[in-house]
Design an enzyme around this catalytic site. Sequence first.
Site, PDB file in Angstrom:
ATOM      1  N   HIS A   1     -55.999  14.654  19.342  1.00 37.72           N
ATOM      2  CA  HIS A   1     -55.569  13.737  18.274  1.00 37.72           C
ATOM      3  C   HIS A   1     -54.741  12.573  18.807  1.00 37.72           C
ATOM      4  O   HIS A   1     -54.518  11.604  18.093  1.00 37.72           O
ATOM      5  CB  HIS A   1     -54.761  14.512  17.230  1.00 37.72           C
ATOM      6  CG  HIS A   1     -55.605  15.481  16.452  1.00 37.72           C
ATOM      7  ND1 HIS A   1     -55.925  15.315  15.130  1.00 37.72           N
ATOM      8  CD2 HIS A   1     -56.221  16.636  16.832  1.00 37.72           C
ATOM      9  CE1 HIS A   1     -56.694  16.309  14.728  1.00 37.72           C
ATOM     10  NE2 HIS A   1     -56.881  17.128  15.742  1.00 37.72           N
TER      11      HIS A   1
ATOM     12  N   ASP B   1     -50.583   4.883  19.430  1.00 36.86           N
ATOM     13  CA  ASP B   1     -50.850   5.932  18.447  1.00 36.86           C
ATOM     14  C   ASP B   1     -52.311   6.352  18.585  1.00 36.86           C
ATOM     15  O   ASP B   1     -53.192   5.490  18.702  1.00 36.86           O
ATOM     16  CB  ASP B   1     -50.595   5.383  17.026  1.00 36.86           C
ATOM     17  CG  ASP B   1     -50.162   6.470  16.054  1.00 36.86           C
ATOM     18  OD1 ASP B   1     -50.555   7.631  16.257  1.00 36.86           O
ATOM     19  OD2 ASP B   1     -49.438   6.146  15.096  1.00 36.86           O
TER      20      ASP B   1
HETATM   21  P1  ADP Z   1     -48.703  11.526  13.196  1.00 37.67           P
HETATM   22  O1  ADP Z   1     -49.814  12.519  13.161  1.00 37.67           O
HETATM   23  O2  ADP Z   1     -48.334  11.066  14.551  1.00 37.67           O
HETATM   24  O3  ADP Z   1     -47.498  11.955  12.432  1.00 37.67           O
HETATM   25  P2  ADP Z   1     -50.297   9.848  11.357  1.00 37.67           P
HETATM   26  O4  ADP Z   1     -49.996   8.515  10.779  1.00 37.67           O
HETATM   27  O5  ADP Z   1     -51.665   9.997  11.896  1.00 37.67           O
HETATM   28  O6  ADP Z   1     -49.182  10.164  12.461  1.00 37.67           O
HETATM   29  O7  ADP Z   1     -50.110  10.951  10.263  1.00 37.67           O
HETATM   30  C1  ADP Z   1     -48.898  11.102   9.586  1.00 37.67           C
HETATM   31  C2  ADP Z   1     -49.153  11.902   8.341  1.00 37.67           C
HETATM   32  O8  ADP Z   1     -47.893  12.338   7.837  1.00 37.67           O
HETATM   33  C3  ADP Z   1     -49.819  11.102   7.242  1.00 37.67           C
HETATM   34  O9  ADP Z   1     -50.760  11.911   6.585  1.00 37.67           O
HETATM   35  C4  ADP Z   1     -48.667  10.727   6.313  1.00 37.67           C
HETATM   36  O10 ADP Z   1     -49.014  10.649   4.962  1.00 37.67           O
HETATM   37  C5  ADP Z   1     -47.723  11.879   6.521  1.00 37.67           C
HETATM   38  N1  ADP Z   1     -46.339  11.436   6.348  1.00 37.67           N
HETATM   39  C6  ADP Z   1     -45.687  10.485   7.033  1.00 37.67           C
HETATM   40  N2  ADP Z   1     -44.431  10.349   6.592  1.00 37.67           N
HETATM   41  C7  ADP Z   1     -44.284  11.240   5.610  1.00 37.67           C
HETATM   42  C8  ADP Z   1     -43.206  11.620   4.750  1.00 37.67           C
HETATM   43  N3  ADP Z   1     -41.992  11.055   4.833  1.00 37.67           N
HETATM   44  N4  ADP Z   1     -43.429  12.603   3.863  1.00 37.67           N
HETATM   45  C9  ADP Z   1     -44.634  13.197   3.773  1.00 37.67           C
HETATM   46  N5  ADP Z   1     -45.679  12.899   4.558  1.00 37.67           N
HETATM   47  C10 ADP Z   1     -45.504  11.940   5.453  1.00 37.67           C
HETATM   48  O1  F6P Z   2     -51.190  14.354  16.700  1.00 37.59           O
HETATM   49  C1  F6P Z   2     -49.897  14.153  16.240  1.00 37.59           C
HETATM   50  C2  F6P Z   2     -49.103  15.441  16.113  1.00 37.59           C
HETATM   51  O2  F6P Z   2     -48.573  15.852  17.292  1.00 37.59           O
HETATM   52  C3  F6P Z   2     -49.872  16.595  15.563  1.00 37.59           C
HETATM   53  O3  F6P Z   2     -50.351  17.467  16.520  1.00 37.59           O
HETATM   54  C4  F6P Z   2     -48.875  17.236  14.698  1.00 37.59           C
HETATM   55  O4  F6P Z   2     -49.494  17.755  13.580  1.00 37.59           O
HETATM   56  C5  F6P Z   2     -47.962  16.120  14.282  1.00 37.59           C
HETATM   57  O5  F6P Z   2     -48.014  15.185  15.276  1.00 37.59           O
HETATM   58  C6  F6P Z   2     -46.582  16.606  13.905  1.00 37.59           C
HETATM   59  O6  F6P Z   2     -45.811  16.975  15.014  1.00 37.59           O
HETATM   60  P1  F6P Z   2     -45.067  18.365  15.121  1.00 37.59           P
HETATM   61  O7  F6P Z   2     -46.103  19.417  14.977  1.00 37.59           O
HETATM   62  O8  F6P Z   2     -44.422  18.335  16.463  1.00 37.59           O
HETATM   63  O9  F6P Z   2     -44.086  18.417  14.000  1.00 37.59           O
END
Ligand code: ADP
Ligand code: F6P
Length: 494
Positions: A174, A395
């Site tokens: 991912h 990202d």
């Molecule tokens: P990562 O996987 O690195 O966290 P992404 O943007 O791909 O980044 O995914 C983040 C996910 O977490 C999204 O589905 C988003 O809606 C969710 N998210 C981000 N901030 C919040 C928050 N404050 N509360 C709930 N969900 C959140």
């Molecule tokens: O790919 C992004 C990621 O590392 C996912 O594996 C994971 O679901 C998300 O970020 C949240 O991170 P963590 O599991 O360390 O809270």
Amino acid sequence: MQSGSSAGPGRAILYGMSRRPIVIAANRLPVMRTDDGSWTPSPGGLVRALYPMLRETGGTWVGWTGSVDDAPEPFTIEGVELRPIAISRQEHDDYYEGFANDSIWPLYHDAMRDPTFDAEQWAAYVTVNQRFADALLEVAPPDAVIWIHDYHLQLVPKLVRERRPEATIGFFLHVPFPPWELFARLPWRTELVEGLLGADLVGFQRSIGASNFAAIVHQLVPAADVQPSDDGFLADHSVGMGSTGTRLRTTIGTFPISIDVTEFDSLAAERSVRRAATALRASLGNPEVILLGVDRLDYTKGIGLRMRAFRSLLEDGTLDAERCVMIQVATPTREAVEHYRDERHEVERLVGEINGRYARIGHPVLHYLYRSLPIEQLVTLYLTGDAMLVTPLRDGMNLVAKEYVASRRDVNGVLVLSEFAGAADQLTDAVLVNPHDQQALRDAIVTAVEMHHPERGQRMAALRDAVARSDVRGWAERFLHELRHEPLEGDPAR
Ligand code: ADP
Ligand code: F6P
């Protein structure tokens, strides 16, 4: 999410695939324990993307509850069977916070923080990967499709393959996969590559990740025959197959992940959500412009950079603090890791500094929440944000960008998107920006704020088409068909 009783591995009908049980392994289960012992959705894009898919198909998910020494009996949530994996306090520190999030995470994100390389942390990573492999072998029937996810579990494909040579194993990363110059720093680089080569199919978010991996296989596993193919690369090899001498062909391909588009589109259509958006705007004093950021509080996300750009636009009067506000919602994440603590301090210092200078009594100019929100509130925010600032320094994909677009059924709002997010490959009608360039970031925010209505509408319409074409179901279908060497119905390219 509701919990139910436990059962055997589900038989999934995967979007047109023949009936084969699917078993997923990811570091986190789709739900995690709260302090009062109940379950709440786990943070991050992996769960947000995968869970709706598995909820529809049924299947088994092997992962961690998010609490140390917590491995309840297998249980079922919304038709998905969950198989918890125990992680001790020491393993949490060494495997999760240590090797996964203080070595691999920074290394795979351009080494923007110094990765730690520690033999004890590596040993814990090996131990926990072995535990995941053991659990998979226990729960996956012989005809299962085993799908392993993300950087926490890169050794698992080989560990499963060694004990079940005929298994169907897919792996999807991912996060970004780095070039040789960075990957080569890893003291255990060969072990990691061999671990991944246990899979039949290794998928990446961007084609650069797939070609970086193919080049590294070529470099580190000279016996592997790596060739370009229509879909990426093919690697013929016998790595780690021990004395059996089994040859394996690993396909290396690009599969940009997406979201459940309908979920966001439908939530945005709900009257209660639309009303909440109007009420939120009013509670902010009906400003002319609302800038929005929604991220895990990760140093890769560029939260501080965007706040500094906002500060500088207030400073020189380009933005007027009486007519413009910024909202930043940050999910707590990996709080014990030093780089994350530092990042939080810096973000919160900036919030204090910016409000100290530009807020009026009762009217902060920068609203900051450090917590997770329910999905309805996120969509409310997406409907309220006139400009969505997605400015990571690096990202894998960034699903927030896609969620914002999927929520804007009013075909309004402007997405400012970093070129360094995987999503930039598909969302080319966003205002694309290099967030390392402070002037460019300022300009991108100004472009978004000043964009006239017809252009906003045209860009958002094009973005919505792009997101609609890339629903997470299509992503899963493409990956799983490739894994099983099945042609996709109606795909002339295959
Ligand atoms: P990562 O996987 O690195 O966290 P992404 O943007 O791909 O980044 O995914 C983040 C996910 O977490 C999204 O589905 C988003 O809606 C969710 N998210 C981000 N901030 C919040 C928050 N404050 N509360 C709930 N969900 C959140
Ligand atoms: O790919 C992004 C990621 O590392 C996912 O594996 C994971 O679901 C998300 O970020 C949240 O991170 P963590 O599991 O360390 O809270």
